[in-house]
Design a protein around this motif. Structure first.
Motif, PDB file in Angstrom:
ATOM      1  N   ASP A 138     -31.123 -38.733 -22.037  1.00 18.13           N
ATOM      2  CA  ASP A 138     -31.841 -37.522 -22.429  1.00 18.13           C
ATOM      3  C   ASP A 138     -31.185 -36.278 -21.818  1.00 18.13           C
ATOM      4  O   ASP A 138     -31.147 -36.125 -20.595  1.00 18.13           O
ATOM      5  N   PRO A 139     -30.632 -35.389 -22.647  1.00 16.94           N
ATOM      6  CA  PRO A 139     -29.948 -34.204 -22.105  1.00 16.94           C
ATOM      7  C   PRO A 139     -30.893 -33.337 -21.266  1.00 16.94           C
ATOM      8  O   PRO A 139     -30.471 -32.717 -20.281  1.00 16.94           O
ATOM      9  N   ALA A 140     -32.170 -33.281 -21.660  1.00 18.98           N
ATOM     10  CA  ALA A 140     -33.145 -32.479 -20.905  1.00 18.98           C
ATOM     11  C   ALA A 140     -33.287 -33.030 -19.494  1.00 18.98           C
ATOM     12  O   ALA A 140     -33.397 -32.298 -18.509  1.00 18.98           O
ATOM     13  N   LEU A 141     -33.241 -34.368 -19.422  1.00 18.08           N
ATOM     14  CA  LEU A 141     -33.367 -35.026 -18.124  1.00 18.08           C
ATOM     15  C   LEU A 141     -32.167 -34.692 -17.237  1.00 18.08           C
ATOM     16  O   LEU A 141     -32.309 -34.387 -16.054  1.00 18.08           O
ATOM     17  N   LEU A 142     -30.992 -34.696 -17.858  1.00 20.93           N
ATOM     18  CA  LEU A 142     -29.775 -34.467 -17.090  1.00 20.93           C
ATOM     19  C   LEU A 142     -29.693 -33.018 -16.611  1.00 20.93           C
ATOM     20  O   LEU A 142     -28.984 -32.701 -15.660  1.00 20.93           O
ATOM     21  N   ALA A 143     -30.436 -32.127 -17.273  1.00 19.44           N
ATOM     22  CA  ALA A 143     -30.396 -30.714 -16.896  1.00 19.44           C
ATOM     23  C   ALA A 143     -31.379 -30.406 -15.767  1.00 19.44           C
ATOM     24  O   ALA A 143     -31.323 -29.330 -15.179  1.00 19.44           O
ATOM     25  N   ARG A 144     -32.255 -31.366 -15.480  1.00 15.55           N
ATOM     26  CA  ARG A 144     -33.264 -31.104 -14.448  1.00 15.55           C
ATOM     27  C   ARG A 144     -32.648 -31.074 -13.054  1.00 15.55           C
ATOM     28  O   ARG A 144     -31.569 -31.597 -12.822  1.00 15.55           O
ATOM     29  N   ARG A 145     -33.380 -30.452 -12.149  1.00 12.07           N
ATOM     30  CA  ARG A 145     -32.966 -30.536 -10.750  1.00 12.07           C
ATOM     31  C   ARG A 145     -33.121 -31.979 -10.292  1.00 12.07           C
ATOM     32  O   ARG A 145     -34.083 -32.649 -10.675  1.00 12.07           O
ATOM     33  N   VAL A 146     -32.165 -32.443  -9.476  1.00 14.87           N
ATOM     34  CA  VAL A 146     -32.201 -33.857  -9.102  1.00 14.87           C
ATOM     35  C   VAL A 146     -33.475 -34.205  -8.335  1.00 14.87           C
ATOM     36  O   VAL A 146     -33.959 -35.335  -8.404  1.00 14.87           O
ATOM     37  N   SER A 147     -34.045 -33.218  -7.644  1.00 15.89           N
ATOM     38  CA  SER A 147     -35.261 -33.515  -6.880  1.00 15.89           C
ATOM     39  C   SER A 147     -36.470 -33.720  -7.802  1.00 15.89           C
ATOM     40  O   SER A 147     -37.495 -34.224  -7.375  1.00 15.89           O
ATOM     41  N   ASP A 148     -36.335 -33.331  -9.102  1.00 18.67           N
ATOM     42  CA  ASP A 148     -37.429 -33.522 -10.042  1.00 18.67           C
ATOM     43  C   ASP A 148     -37.364 -34.875 -10.742  1.00 18.67           C
ATOM     44  O   ASP A 148     -38.268 -35.215 -11.507  1.00 18.67           O
ATOM     45  N   LEU A 149     -36.296 -35.629 -10.487  1.00 21.28           N
ATOM     46  CA  LEU A 149     -36.178 -36.944 -11.115  1.00 21.28           C
ATOM     47  C   LEU A 149     -37.073 -37.952 -10.391  1.00 21.28           C
ATOM     48  O   LEU A 149     -37.367 -37.797  -9.203  1.00 21.28           O
ATOM     49  N   SER A 150     -37.486 -39.009 -11.114  1.00 25.20           N
ATOM     50  CA  SER A 150     -38.235 -40.082 -10.454  1.00 25.20           C
ATOM     51  C   SER A 150     -37.278 -40.868  -9.560  1.00 25.20           C
ATOM     52  O   SER A 150     -36.053 -40.768  -9.690  1.00 25.20           O
ATOM     53  N   VAL A 151     -37.853 -41.655  -8.653  1.00 27.29           N
ATOM     54  CA  VAL A 151     -37.006 -42.416  -7.729  1.00 27.29           C
ATOM     55  C   VAL A 151     -36.084 -43.355  -8.502  1.00 27.29           C
ATOM     56  O   VAL A 151     -34.896 -43.457  -8.203  1.00 27.29           O
ATOM     57  N   GLY A 152     -36.644 -44.020  -9.543  1.00 26.10           N
ATOM     58  CA  GLY A 152     -35.835 -44.933 -10.359  1.00 26.10           C
ATOM     59  C   GLY A 152     -34.672 -44.204 -11.012  1.00 26.10           C
ATOM     60  O   GLY A 152     -33.537 -44.700 -11.028  1.00 26.10           O
ATOM     61  N   GLN A 153     -34.954 -43.024 -11.530  1.00 25.09           N
ATOM     62  CA  GLN A 153     -33.883 -42.228 -12.165  1.00 25.09           C
ATOM     63  C   GLN A 153     -32.843 -41.813 -11.135  1.00 25.09           C
ATOM     64  O   GLN A 153     -31.639 -41.864 -11.384  1.00 25.09           O
ATOM     65  N   GLN A 154     -33.332 -41.396  -9.962  1.00 26.52           N
ATOM     66  CA  GLN A 154     -32.397 -41.001  -8.896  1.00 26.52           C
ATOM     67  C   GLN A 154     -31.468 -42.153  -8.534  1.00 26.52           C
ATOM     68  O   GLN A 154     -30.274 -41.959  -8.316  1.00 26.52           O
ATOM     69  N   GLN A 155     -32.038 -43.383  -8.466  1.00 23.96           N
ATOM     70  CA  GLN A 155     -31.219 -44.520  -8.078  1.00 23.96           C
ATOM     71  C   GLN A 155     -30.149 -44.804  -9.129  1.00 23.96           C
ATOM     72  O   GLN A 155     -29.047 -45.225  -8.796  1.00 23.96           O
ATOM     73  N   ARG A 156     -30.494 -44.559 -10.404  1.00 23.41           N
ATOM     74  CA  ARG A 156     -29.486 -44.800 -11.442  1.00 23.41           C
ATOM     75  C   ARG A 156     -28.386 -43.739 -11.392  1.00 23.41           C
ATOM     76  O   ARG A 156     -27.215 -44.049 -11.637  1.00 23.41           O
ATOM     77  N   VAL A 157     -28.765 -42.498 -11.059  1.00 22.28           N
ATOM     78  CA  VAL A 157     -27.737 -41.454 -10.865  1.00 22.28           C
ATOM     79  C   VAL A 157     -26.823 -41.867  -9.703  1.00 22.28           C
ATOM     80  O   VAL A 157     -25.593 -41.753  -9.778  1.00 22.28           O
ATOM     81  N   ALA A 158     -27.438 -42.398  -8.633  1.00 23.93           N
ATOM     82  CA  ALA A 158     -26.656 -42.840  -7.475  1.00 23.93           C
ATOM     83  C   ALA A 158     -25.724 -43.973  -7.856  1.00 23.93           C
ATOM     84  O   ALA A 158     -24.578 -44.040  -7.387  1.00 23.93           O
ATOM     85  N   ALA A 159     -26.207 -44.877  -8.748  1.00 18.88           N
ATOM     86  CA  ALA A 159     -25.363 -45.996  -9.181  1.00 18.88           C
ATOM     87  C   ALA A 159     -24.169 -45.464  -9.971  1.00 18.88           C
ATOM     88  O   ALA A 159     -23.029 -45.912  -9.772  1.00 18.88           O
ATOM     89  N   ALA A 160     -24.432 -44.500 -10.859  1.00 15.48           N
ATOM     90  CA  ALA A 160     -23.334 -43.908 -11.630  1.00 15.48           C
ATOM     91  C   ALA A 160     -22.319 -43.285 -10.687  1.00 15.48           C
ATOM     92  O   ALA A 160     -21.105 -43.380 -10.894  1.00 15.48           O
ATOM     93  N   ARG A 161     -22.798 -42.636  -9.617  1.00 10.36           N
ATOM     94  CA  ARG A 161     -21.898 -42.012  -8.660  1.00 10.36           C
ATOM     95  C   ARG A 161     -21.062 -43.070  -7.934  1.00 10.36           C
ATOM     96  O   ARG A 161     -19.878 -42.884  -7.679  1.00 10.36           O
ATOM     97  N   ALA A 162     -21.710 -44.213  -7.597  1.00 13.49           N
ATOM     98  CA  ALA A 162     -20.986 -45.268  -6.883  1.00 13.49           C
ATOM     99  C   ALA A 162     -19.926 -45.893  -7.787  1.00 13.49           C
ATOM    100  O   ALA A 162     -18.908 -46.374  -7.311  1.00 13.49           O
TER     101      ALA A 162
END
Lengths: 231, 422
Positions: A138-162
């Motif tokens: 979801d592009p809207a999701l990707l535009a949000r501030r990272v602190s507004d993401l749910s924990v599950g979403q944050q973990q997936r962003v972290a996985a992409a980074r890893a």
């Protein structure tokens, strides 16, 4: 036979003059292997991960990461090893608050020329592809501030980074402890798929034995660590 | 390094609120510093520009600064005068091109009155050899003509034809002890100069003598009112003494010998001073206050810099996690160190830049008003090297001060490892 991803022999580590918290005669992780390491808190697993990642130096023994003995390298060289070859996912608070989702995913590329090359000319597109594979489209999701993401979403962003830039080893330190059971299994599934695709070895640390079934092999830190730290 | 700079930039944007407050604190301190600096430069220049073109000022022996103060700045009083024959003797010296006598001692509603000759308007120069210009009217033609400075005209609302009465001494219009029996008429108004000339009423030397007819004892003789204007015009009004002389030389090279000759004059003791040297001496008297002011504004900048330190240090704990994330993705401790140093440097840079813009905006608006009111020209204080130096110095100081929190974060990032216990 290629060199293993991680090969530890006779590792001992103590904080200052205290009793050793780690005394591991032998531990190894093969290339592309997905290993579950059971380590309750206080078992010395954070210390072990710190040593593997090259943030801490060992007191004795050898810790070979992709054949390089981390104990023989300088601090700067260990930092470079970590930047080039390791992806790390923490339990929580994985993201830099002032960077966008994409900015967080591409962050390791700023510190590693090898991973920059691996990604190619368009890091943002690669970040988008990784996020999409992990179910964040979801592009809207990707535009949000990272602190507004749910924990599950944050973990997936972290996985992409890893995973970005295809490092040889991905270390995940209790990445699912703050996520509900469904999301947890799905997260591990996605992480396994992606490491399989890039050929990365996965070292997954958790206190939750029930997850062991999702991995190639399971090891209990308490069994390989003779230092016998109380749990 | 550019990667770290962009991180520092984004980190600051993320904490916009507190960062802007810190920038405002730095900006105000820099604006104050530069304001003081520019006022000081302007005042010093205005001061040095008070008199030019005059090679020597001659008066009765007194202190160098004292002679300058009363003859040029209309401050204080002469303790002794120069006799008319001595003036004539000096004016006749072969090495002297011109000599203009001035006579002080009376006032008009708080403004000093200067008795002189029309040649004063030719030879008195200020700034870069600028002459006095008449904004309107003409010079001193009649005995009771007066040419007033720009401030006198503006503050008292005088124009051509306004009547004015001088007071004996320097008090404000204390009627009865004045020269109200000898009214003057304004015939000329001078253009503003930013010098004490603006606050001076100029009359002829003869007029000074005329209004003192009947004051020979130092106080007003009650009979003086019976002497009519027609009778006075019939008198020989050549003054007996003058207060000082402005002197121009034929050749600048003779200034020291001429000065020595006057200082060692046989008969009446005299003193000659070189205006620029006396101005420098007078300025050095005020240098102490000037330096104190400077020191205060430097401390204000220091306070601004400390606010950078405070804001970064107080954010450090909540950013501990961020530092370990950066370490985990491959940042070296040096990266963490430079991130914080750069953040401090950026705040210092933008704070100083904002301060420079603020002070120039203020000067652009207030500069003309200040110049017209107080004669302190701030025209020569446009954006210049001082601003550039201040910008560089504040940025460097901020980078330096940023090393304090950076060092803390550096040591922590070594100790914390990958995991931070929160």
């Amino acid at each position: 036979m290629t060199v293993p991803a991680i090969e530890i022999e006779g590792l001992r580590f103590a904080w200052g003059k205290h009793a050793p918290v780690l005394d591991i005669p032998s531990f190894h992780l093969a290339r592309g292997e997905r290993l579950f390491l059971r380590g309750p808190s206080g078992s010395g697993k954070s210390t072990l991960l710190g040593i593997i990642a090259g943030v801490l130096g060992a007191s004795a023994g050898s810790v070979r990461v992709l054949g390089e003995d981390m104990t023989a390298l300088s601090g700067a060289a260990r930092d470079r090893m970590r930047a080039d070859h390791l992806g790390v996912i923490f339990q929580m608070f994985n993201l830099v608050p002032y960077l966008s989702v994409t900015g967080n995913v591409t962050l390791p590329l700023k510190f590693s020329a090898i991973r920059r090359r691996a990604v190619g000319s368009d890091p943002e597109a690669e970040a988008g592809r990784l996020l999409a594979r992990l179910g964040l489209t979801d592009p809207a999701l990707l535009a949000r501030r990272v602190s507004d993401l749910s924990v599950g979403q944050q973990q997936r962003v972290a996985a992409a980074r890893a995973l970005i830039g295809a490092p040889e080893i991905v270390i995940a330190d209790e990445p699912t402890s703050a996520v509900d059971a469904d999301a947890r299994d799905r997260f591990i599934e996605l992480l396994s798929e992606e490491t399989a695709r890039t050929g990365a070895a996965l070292l997954f640390v958790s206190h939750d034995v029930s997850l062991a079934r999702l991995f190639d092999r399971a090891v209990d830190l308490a069994e390989i660590n003779r230092a016998g730290v109380s749990a | 390094m550019s990667a770290i700079l962009s991180l520092a930039w984004k980190s600051l944007l993320n904490r916009k609120g507190s960062v802007i407050l810190t920038i405002v604190a730095v900006a105000l301190s820099v604006a104050l510093f530069l304001g003081v600096e520019k006022a000081r430069t302007g005042a010093r220049e205005g001061f040095g520009n008070t008199i030019s073109g005059t090679d020597l000022i001659v008066g009765a022996p007194t202190g160098t600064v004292n002679l300058l103060l009363y003859s040029v700045f209309r401050m204080g009083n002469a303790t002794a005068e120069v006799s008319w024959p001595t003036y004539q003797k000096i004016a006749a010296r072969p090495d002297i091109a011109w000599a203009v006598p001035i006579s002080l001692g009376d006032s008009h509603r708080g403004f000093r009155v200067l008795g002189t000759e029309n040649t004063y308007f030719d030879y008195y120069k200020y700034g870069r050899n600028q002459s006095l210009e008449l904004a309107e009217g003409h010079r001193l033609d009649d005995l009771f003509d007066a040419v007033i400075g720009a401030d006198v005209a503006r503050e008292l609302g005088y124009g051509i034809g306004s009547p004015l009465v001088l007071s004996h001494g320097l008090g404000k219009a204390n009627l009865g002890s004045g020269h109200e029996n000898r009214p003057f008429r304004v015939t000329g108004v001078l253009a503003p100069t930013g010098t004490p000339v603006d606050r001076t009423v100029h009359v002829s030397l003869e007029a000074i003598t005329a209004i003192h007819v009947g004051w020979e004892t130092g106080a007003k003789n009650p009979l003086s009112d019976t002497i009519t204007e027609e009778m006075i015009r019939g008198f020989d009004l050549t003054p007996k003494t003058v207060t000082a002389l402005f002197v121009g030389l034929k050749k600048k090279g003779t200034i020291l010998t001429t000065r020595r000759a006057i200082n060692t004059n046989k008969g009446e003791p005299l003193m000659a001073i070189i205006p620029s040297a006396a101005l420098a001496e007078l300025w050095s008297v005020t240098a102490f206050a000037e330096r104190a002011l400077m020191a205060v504004s430097v401390f204000v900048i220091a306070v601004g810099l400390v606010s950078i330190l405070t804001s970064i240090l107080s954010s450090l704990n909540e950013r501990r996690r961020e530092m370990s994330i950066l370490r985990a993705v491959g940042a070296r401790p040096g990266h963490v160190f430079s991130l914080l140093v750069l953040e401090a440097g950026l705040v210092g840079f933008f704070g100083a830049l904002a301060g420079i813009l603020v002070i120039h905006a203020v000067l652009a608006v207030a500069g003309p008003v200040i110049e017209a009111r107080y004669g302190v020209s701030l025209a020569g204080t446009g954006p210049g090297l001082t601003d550039l130096y201040t910008l560089v110095a504040v940025t460097l100081a901020a980078l330096l001060i940023g090393m304090v929190p950076a060092w803390t974060a550096f040591r922590r990032s070594l100790a914390d490892g990958l995991s931070v216990k929160l």
